[in-house]
Design a protein around this motif. Sequence first.
Motif, short mmCIF file in Angstrom:
data_model
loop_
_atom_site.label_atom_id
_atom_site.label_comp_id
_atom_site.label_asym_id
_atom_site.label_seq_id
_atom_site.Cartn_x
_atom_site.Cartn_y
_atom_site.Cartn_z
N THR A 85 -14.86 -5.39 5.44
CA THR A 85 -14.46 -5.11 6.81
C THR A 85 -13.99 -3.59 6.82
N GLU A 86 -14.27 -3.06 7.77
CA GLU A 86 -14.27 -1.67 7.51
C GLU A 86 -12.50 -1.37 8.07
N GLN A 87 -12.06 -2.29 8.83
CA GLN A 87 -10.71 -2.17 9.28
C GLN A 87 -9.67 -2.58 8.07
N PHE A 88 -10.06 -3.48 7.61
CA PHE A 88 -9.21 -3.51 6.18
C PHE A 88 -9.13 -2.49 5.37
N ILE A 89 -10.14 -1.96 5.06
CA ILE A 89 -10.14 -0.45 4.39
C ILE A 89 -9.33 0.42 4.69
N ASP A 90 -9.36 0.44 6.30
CA ASP A 90 -8.24 1.42 6.97
C ASP A 90 -6.72 0.95 6.61
N VAL A 91 -6.48 -0.31 6.60
CA VAL A 91 -5.31 -0.79 6.56
C VAL A 91 -4.78 -0.75 4.98
N LEU A 92 -5.67 -0.75 4.05
CA LEU A 92 -5.51 -0.46 2.66
C LEU A 92 -5.01 0.83 2.43
N THR A 93 -5.93 1.69 3.05
CA THR A 93 -5.56 3.20 2.80
C THR A 93 -4.22 3.62 3.40
N LEU A 250 2.08 -2.40 -2.18
CA LEU A 250 1.27 -2.94 -1.19
C LEU A 250 2.20 -3.38 -0.21
N GLU A 251 3.29 -3.64 -0.15
CA GLU A 251 4.40 -4.32 0.72
C GLU A 251 4.57 -3.10 1.78
N ALA A 252 4.73 -1.95 1.38
CA ALA A 252 4.90 -0.72 2.19
C ALA A 252 5.87 -0.97 3.33
N GLY A 253 7.02 -1.97 3.00
CA GLY A 253 7.73 -1.91 4.17
C GLY A 253 7.20 -2.79 5.47
N THR A 254 6.93 -3.97 5.15
CA THR A 254 6.16 -4.71 6.39
C THR A 254 7.26 -5.06 7.46
N GLU A 255 8.30 -5.37 7.44
CA GLU A 255 9.26 -5.48 8.20
C GLU A 255 9.58 -4.49 9.02
N GLN A 256 9.67 -3.30 8.29
CA GLN A 256 10.03 -2.04 8.98
C GLN A 256 9.00 -1.85 10.16
N VAL A 257 7.65 -1.47 9.36
CA VAL A 257 6.68 -1.56 10.39
C VAL A 257 6.23 -2.33 11.54
N LEU A 258 6.70 -3.32 11.30
CA LEU A 258 6.22 -4.36 12.27
C LEU A 258 7.36 -4.15 13.54
N VAL A 259 8.52 -3.48 13.32
CA VAL A 259 9.47 -3.36 14.27
C VAL A 259 9.39 -2.08 15.07
N MET A 260 8.66 -1.06 14.19
CA MET A 260 8.64 0.29 14.64
C MET A 260 7.21 0.59 15.24
N VAL A 271 -0.25 -1.48 7.92
CA VAL A 271 -0.31 -1.73 6.84
C VAL A 271 -0.82 -3.44 6.31
N ILE A 272 -0.97 -4.00 5.11
CA ILE A 272 -1.33 -5.23 4.86
C ILE A 272 -0.63 -6.13 5.41
N GLY A 273 0.57 -6.13 5.41
CA GLY A 273 1.56 -7.15 5.93
C GLY A 273 1.64 -7.12 7.34
N SER A 274 1.54 -6.12 7.96
CA SER A 274 1.31 -6.13 9.49
C SER A 274 -0.07 -6.75 10.04
N TYR A 275 -1.08 -6.21 9.20
CA TYR A 275 -2.33 -6.85 9.44
C TYR A 275 -2.42 -8.36 9.12
N TYR A 286 -6.18 -17.87 9.81
CA TYR A 286 -5.50 -18.26 8.72
C TYR A 286 -6.20 -18.15 7.25
N SER A 287 -7.38 -18.44 7.15
CA SER A 287 -8.12 -18.29 5.86
C SER A 287 -8.16 -16.90 5.43
N PHE A 288 -8.60 -16.17 6.63
CA PHE A 288 -8.65 -14.68 5.92
C PHE A 288 -7.49 -14.04 5.67
N SER A 289 -6.35 -14.61 6.56
CA SER A 289 -5.11 -13.81 6.25
C SER A 289 -4.61 -14.13 5.01
N THR A 290 -5.02 -15.63 4.65
CA THR A 290 -4.46 -15.88 3.37
C THR A 290 -5.20 -15.09 2.10
#
Length: 320
Positions: A85-93, A250-260, A271-275, A286-290
């Motif tokens: 998935t190209e989108q996931f590669i961008d998210v990982l980057t 790989l957590e990269a401040g998920t809570e911070q990103v979600l609210v900002m 980031v991965i958490g927000s994705y 659910y399966s893919f996100s897990t």
Amino acid sequence: MEMASKPAAAKSKPARTVRGGETWRKMRKDWDLYALLLPGLAFLLVFKYTPMYGLLISFQDFSIFRGISGSPWVGLKHFERLVHTEQFIDVLTNTILISVYKLVFLFPLPIVIAVLLNELRRMAFKRIVQSVIYLPHFISWVIVSGLFINLLSVNGGLVNTVIERMGGEPIAFFLDENVFRSVLVGTEGWKEVGWGTIVYLAAIASIDPQLYEAARMDGANRFRQIVHVTVPGIASTIVLMLILRLGNMLEAGTEQVLVMYNPVVYNVADVIGSYVYRVGLGASDYSFSTAVGLFESVVAFALIVTGNWFCKTYLGRSIW
């Protein structure tokens, strides 16, 4: 020879029994201390280990109506989709870049501030500074986000007002892809540097004062005392905090990103958490996100093991 070996073997069993008996006697003697472990162990069992059963979803085409037991198994289908998935590669980057920025710019700051505060001789001023930089740690990211949105707003924000009065152009901090990652790093530094400073100050307080006295007798000035006494004295704490920080790469401040973040800056801030949040709850996949979450956990474990091995090999310090 056979006759001699039998008594030796016979003696080894009582030795193991004695050691086991001593262990149980110590546990019965300090039963109240071991009882204090029960709430923590129960917390880990209920909230950390029991939910791991849900990882089976990543190997299924999960349906909330069929449940885990009734959903069909698909093997590594979702992991293959993840890799391609190209989108996931961008998210990982994005996740790696934001984490590296925070590691490079924010990890040394608490160490430097703790060392500087330790050199202060006015205890009242020292305590005031500690309290001021430590308080933001207790403020939720929702409040921090609202605070900085107001400060950095294009229309009426304090920072942009100052920029305009100095003859510059206002900056859309929360809408500019070139600036938004800097906002994430800066706001986390404002909120969390004080917490790290307190940790290192506690480590500095445990250093034997006689070491400083010996350094002064050898003619070491304040700077040399810091280099040869303070920094080596907190080296174990630095290594521990570094390894833990690597585990959260790989957590990269998920809570911070979600609210900002917002759709305008998804390309540089997702980031991965927000994705996982958007795909799992937004698209009900659910399966893919897990599978993405399991990938993140495995990589985090690998980073901790690698970081510990590196520190043990090259620095002579580790957490195990």
